[in-house]
Design an enzyme around this catalytic site. Structure first.
Site, PDB file in Angstrom:
ATOM      1  N   ARG A  54      -9.389  -8.374  11.094  1.00 43.50           N
ATOM      2  CA  ARG A  54      -9.421  -9.418  10.059  1.00 43.50           C
ATOM      3  C   ARG A  54     -10.352 -10.547  10.482  1.00 43.50           C
ATOM      4  NH1 ARG A  54      -3.419  -8.594  10.101  1.00 43.50           N
ATOM      5  NH2 ARG A  54      -3.203  -6.657   8.923  1.00 43.50           N
ATOM      6  N   ARG A  92       7.206  -0.005   1.891  1.00 43.79           N
ATOM      7  CA  ARG A  92       7.041  -1.096   2.844  1.00 43.79           C
ATOM      8  C   ARG A  92       5.815  -1.941   2.510  1.00 43.79           C
ATOM      9  NH1 ARG A  92       5.590   3.837   4.274  1.00 43.79           N
ATOM     10  NH2 ARG A  92       3.994   4.309   5.828  1.00 43.79           N
ATOM     11  N   ASP A 107     -11.923  -0.213  13.438  1.00 45.76           N
ATOM     12  CA  ASP A 107     -12.250  -0.317  12.012  1.00 45.76           C
ATOM     13  C   ASP A 107     -13.723  -0.646  11.773  1.00 45.76           C
ATOM     14  OD1 ASP A 107      -9.719   0.232  10.977  1.00 45.76           O
ATOM     15  OD2 ASP A 107      -9.062  -1.853  11.222  1.00 45.76           O
ATOM     16  N   ARG A 113       0.817  -1.209   0.000  1.00 45.18           N
ATOM     17  CA  ARG A 113       0.000   0.000   0.000  1.00 45.18           C
ATOM     18  C   ARG A 113       0.848   1.254   0.000  1.00 45.18           C
ATOM     19  NH1 ARG A 113      -4.574  -0.682   3.802  1.00 45.18           N
ATOM     20  NH2 ARG A 113      -5.276  -1.609   1.854  1.00 45.18           N
ATOM     21  N   TYR A 114       1.966   1.206   0.690  1.00 49.73           N
ATOM     22  CA  TYR A 114       2.834   2.372   0.828  1.00 49.73           C
ATOM     23  C   TYR A 114       4.058   2.195  -0.068  1.00 49.73           C
ATOM     24  CZ  TYR A 114       0.057   3.352   5.020  1.00 49.73           C
ATOM     25  OH  TYR A 114      -0.962   3.631   5.896  1.00 49.73           O
ATOM     26  N   LYS A 148      -3.340   4.666   6.945  1.00 44.84           N
ATOM     27  CA  LYS A 148      -3.558   5.269   8.265  1.00 44.84           C
ATOM     28  C   LYS A 148      -3.507   6.792   8.176  1.00 44.84           C
ATOM     29  CE  LYS A 148      -1.382   1.269  10.298  1.00 44.84           C
ATOM     30  NZ  LYS A 148      -0.947   0.655   9.013  1.00 44.84           N
ATOM     31  N   ASP A 169      -7.662   4.120  10.132  1.00 48.92           N
ATOM     32  CA  ASP A 169      -7.229   3.398   8.937  1.00 48.92           C
ATOM     33  C   ASP A 169      -8.355   3.574   7.920  1.00 48.92           C
ATOM     34  OD1 ASP A 169      -5.552   1.884   7.353  1.00 48.92           O
ATOM     35  OD2 ASP A 169      -5.156   0.425   8.941  1.00 48.92           O
ATOM     36  N   CYS A 214     -11.067  -8.164  16.318  1.00 48.95           N
ATOM     37  CA  CYS A 214     -10.114  -8.356  15.227  1.00 48.95           C
ATOM     38  C   CYS A 214     -10.594  -7.682  13.940  1.00 48.95           C
ATOM     39  CB  CYS A 214      -9.914  -9.843  14.955  1.00 48.95           C
ATOM     40  SG  CYS A 214      -8.713 -10.153  13.646  1.00 48.95           S
ATOM     41  N   CYS A 216      -9.075 -12.241  19.185  1.00 53.37           N
ATOM     42  CA  CYS A 216      -9.560 -10.977  19.728  1.00 53.37           C
ATOM     43  C   CYS A 216     -10.951 -10.726  19.160  1.00 53.37           C
ATOM     44  CB  CYS A 216      -8.650  -9.825  19.322  1.00 53.37           C
ATOM     45  SG  CYS A 216      -6.951 -10.040  19.827  1.00 53.37           S
ATOM     46  N   CYS A 275      -3.708 -17.636  15.574  1.00 49.16           N
ATOM     47  CA  CYS A 275      -3.570 -16.721  16.700  1.00 49.16           C
ATOM     48  C   CYS A 275      -3.752 -17.500  17.991  1.00 49.16           C
ATOM     49  CB  CYS A 275      -4.621 -15.620  16.641  1.00 49.16           C
ATOM     50  SG  CYS A 275      -4.164 -14.274  15.545  1.00 49.16           S
TER      51      CYS A 275
HETATM   52  C1  LIG Z   1      -0.075  -0.255   8.882  1.00 50.39           C
HETATM   53  C2  LIG Z   1       0.398  -0.739   7.610  1.00 50.39           C
HETATM   54  C3  LIG Z   1       1.743  -0.601   7.240  1.00 50.39           C
HETATM   55  C4  LIG Z   1       2.766   0.045   8.136  1.00 50.39           C
HETATM   56  O1  LIG Z   1       2.471   1.402   8.331  1.00 50.39           O
HETATM   57  P1  LIG Z   1       3.386   2.282   9.282  1.00 50.39           P
HETATM   58  O2  LIG Z   1       2.651   3.576   9.367  1.00 50.39           O
HETATM   59  O3  LIG Z   1       4.720   2.383   8.626  1.00 50.39           O
HETATM   60  O4  LIG Z   1       3.474   1.580  10.593  1.00 50.39           O
HETATM   61  C5  LIG Z   1       2.123  -1.085   6.008  1.00 50.39           C
HETATM   62  N1  LIG Z   1       1.246  -1.655   5.156  1.00 50.39           N
HETATM   63  C6  LIG Z   1      -0.059  -1.778   5.476  1.00 50.39           C
HETATM   64  C7  LIG Z   1      -0.984  -2.392   4.491  1.00 50.39           C
HETATM   65  C8  LIG Z   1      -0.527  -1.330   6.712  1.00 50.39           C
HETATM   66  O5  LIG Z   1      -1.820  -1.488   7.025  1.00 50.39           O
END
Ligand SMILES: *Cc1c(COP(=O)(O)O)cnc(C)c1O
Length: 439
Positions: free
Chosen positions: A144, A126, A303, A122-123, A347, A340, A142, A139, A135
């Site tokens: 998910r 990362r 969520d 998504r980002y 986020k 989120d 959860c 929870c 798990c």
């Molecule tokens: C939360 C999340 C991350 C990590 O986000 P950070 O803000 O760097 O902690 C990476 N990918 C996805 C899909 C996420 O939901």
């Protein structure tokens, strides 16, 4: 795991499921004795659900299964169990069957942003890598929840290899976030193998693990596990405490082992009605966390997943909590409050407003006490025009990498070296009209 049909049978099997059981401190014993049926749950907690409630609970568990470690159950204060923060996170509520129209199976669109099974990209730099469906505790809140039903299916090594291959093929990925399920529910040798493979990828700088085991199964943090994690540094670990009652001497030992092993620790809490929707509880939680060398990282707004409506609070509750933390306690004890974004926007931080107003030479701010103050802007400031021509730049940062020219989102609008002046939704009717006229 056996599901007992009647109480006598459960009694016999679980004669010794309490804190004095010989296997209590062995995480595999805890997993083997995970409570998955109502009869055992009632017996262990010493409660009897009224007939009508029990029927609705059975129905709830059929949709969203029950699983709690004996350790986590032992944290419940049974005299007022209905209001107990551990009980509310571990034991189903018939309210989970209420599905509101705004609620979705996959509100964060993790599956739409998934190039290969298990990976959510998504980002820019990362990825989220789901490496386990297991798990220790399910929870109730959860996000998910849709996947909790695929009971305990560990992805095969072949499936994991596809995820690793994706990361290997994407040099922009410098941070891999292992989640699930709970990655620490993998056996030591499999975890070691996975971390070894990821570490062999030169562009993976950081590996993060998201695990609730320090909270629900602290015995999982063994010396052997810490030895494995240490081998693959740098590894950061985020855990998930929601209430100070969860920080016990046993979980403190687990956290200390990880910290002493050189693993930086963070915590992600979820804001939950009837669990931690109180500034005093949250302040006690974050202070107890930093005392244990855990940095509060995120506070999540609950969520829009199916069956969570009874846990949701207004966003104002989260703002009120942060208002009660900033300035009132150590800066590093304050998490970032985030929503989120439904649909996969990621986020979004939402915090109280401190910048009240501004003119061309002054900004007006308020502090946590309500003091209203001014900050005088500099009289002479000439911003360096940045066209990212680093060769000519006197700052001589000497940064390498073509990445430099690639900028996205609001940062792109702010930059001088990209000519974009507006970000326009592609489904705007106004833009569609323009296109029509041009044709
Ligand atoms: C939360 C999340 C991350 C990590 O986000 P950070 O803000 O760097 O902690 C990476 N990918 C996805 C899909 C996420 O939901």
């Amino acid at each position: 795991m056996k599901v007992f049909s009647d109480r006598a049978e459960a009694d016999e099997e679980y004669d010794d499921i309490g804190v004095n059981a010989p296997g209590w401190r062995d995480w595999k014993w805890q997993v083997a004795h995970t409570v998955r049926d109502l009869t055992t749950l009632e017996r262990v907690l010493g409660i009897n659900f009224p007939e009508d409630e029990r029927r609705r609970l059975v129905e709830t568990i059929e949709k969203f299964p029950l699983a709690v470690t004996p350790y986590y159950l032992s944290l419940i204060k049974t005299d007022d169990y209905a209001n107990d923060p551990v009980y509310r996170q571990a034991v189903p509520s018939p309210d989970e069957l209420i599905i509101e129209s705004c609620e979705l199976e996959d509100p964060l669109a993790e599956e739409s942003d998934s190039p290969v099974p298990g990976i959510t990209h998504r980002y820019p730099d990362r990825v989220l890598f789901l490496v386990s469906n297991v798990c220790a505790m399910y929870c109730r809140h959860c996000t998910r929840k849709r996947r909790v039903g695929d009971r305990d299916r560990i992805p095969t090594w072949e499936e994991m290899e596809a995820g690793i291959a994706y990361i290997r093929d994407h040099p922009e990925v410098r941070d891999v976030l292992l989640s699930g399920g709970d990655p620490l529910m993998l056996p030591d040798d499999l975890l070691d193998r996975l971390l070894t493979q990821l570490r062999q990828i030169p562009h993976v700088e950081v590996i993060r693990i998201g695990s609730r085991t320090p909270v629900v199964l602290p015995f999982r943090i063994t010396d052997a596990l810490v030895t494995i994690l240490k081998k693959h540094q740098p590894i950061w670990l985020n855990t998930h405490f929601n209430h100070p009652q969860e920080i016990t001497p046993t979980s403190e030992q687990a956290l200390a082992k990880l910290s002493d092993g050189g693993i930086p620790l963070g915590n992600q809490s979820v804001l939950l009605a009837g669990v931690n929707d109180c500034p005093r509880i949250m302040k006690a939680l974050v202070q107890k966390l930093v005392k244990n060398r855990v940095r509060p990282y995120y506070l999540y707004q609950c969520d829009l997943s199916e069956g969570l409506s009874h846990f949701r609070t207004p966003v104002g509750k989260g703002i009120e909590i942060i208002e009660n933390l900033i300035g009132h306690t150590s800066g590093f004890a304050v998490p970032t409050y985030v929503i989120d974004a439904p649909g996969g926007g990621g986020k979004i931080p939402v915090m109280p407003t401190y910048l009240i107003s501004y003119s061309t030479n002054k900004v007006i701010l308020r502090n946590y006490e309500g003091v209203i103050t001014t900050y005088q802007e500099p009289d002479h400031y000439t911003s360096i025009f940045c066209d990212r021509n680093c060769k000519d730049c006197s700052l001589q940062l000497n940064l390498s990498g073509g990445e430099e020219q690639h900028v996205v989102g609001i940062a792109r609008l702010l930059s001088d070296y990209d000519e974009t002046t507006a970000l326009v939704p592609t489904d705007s009717e106004r833009i569609a009209r323009r296109d029509d006229e041009e044709e």
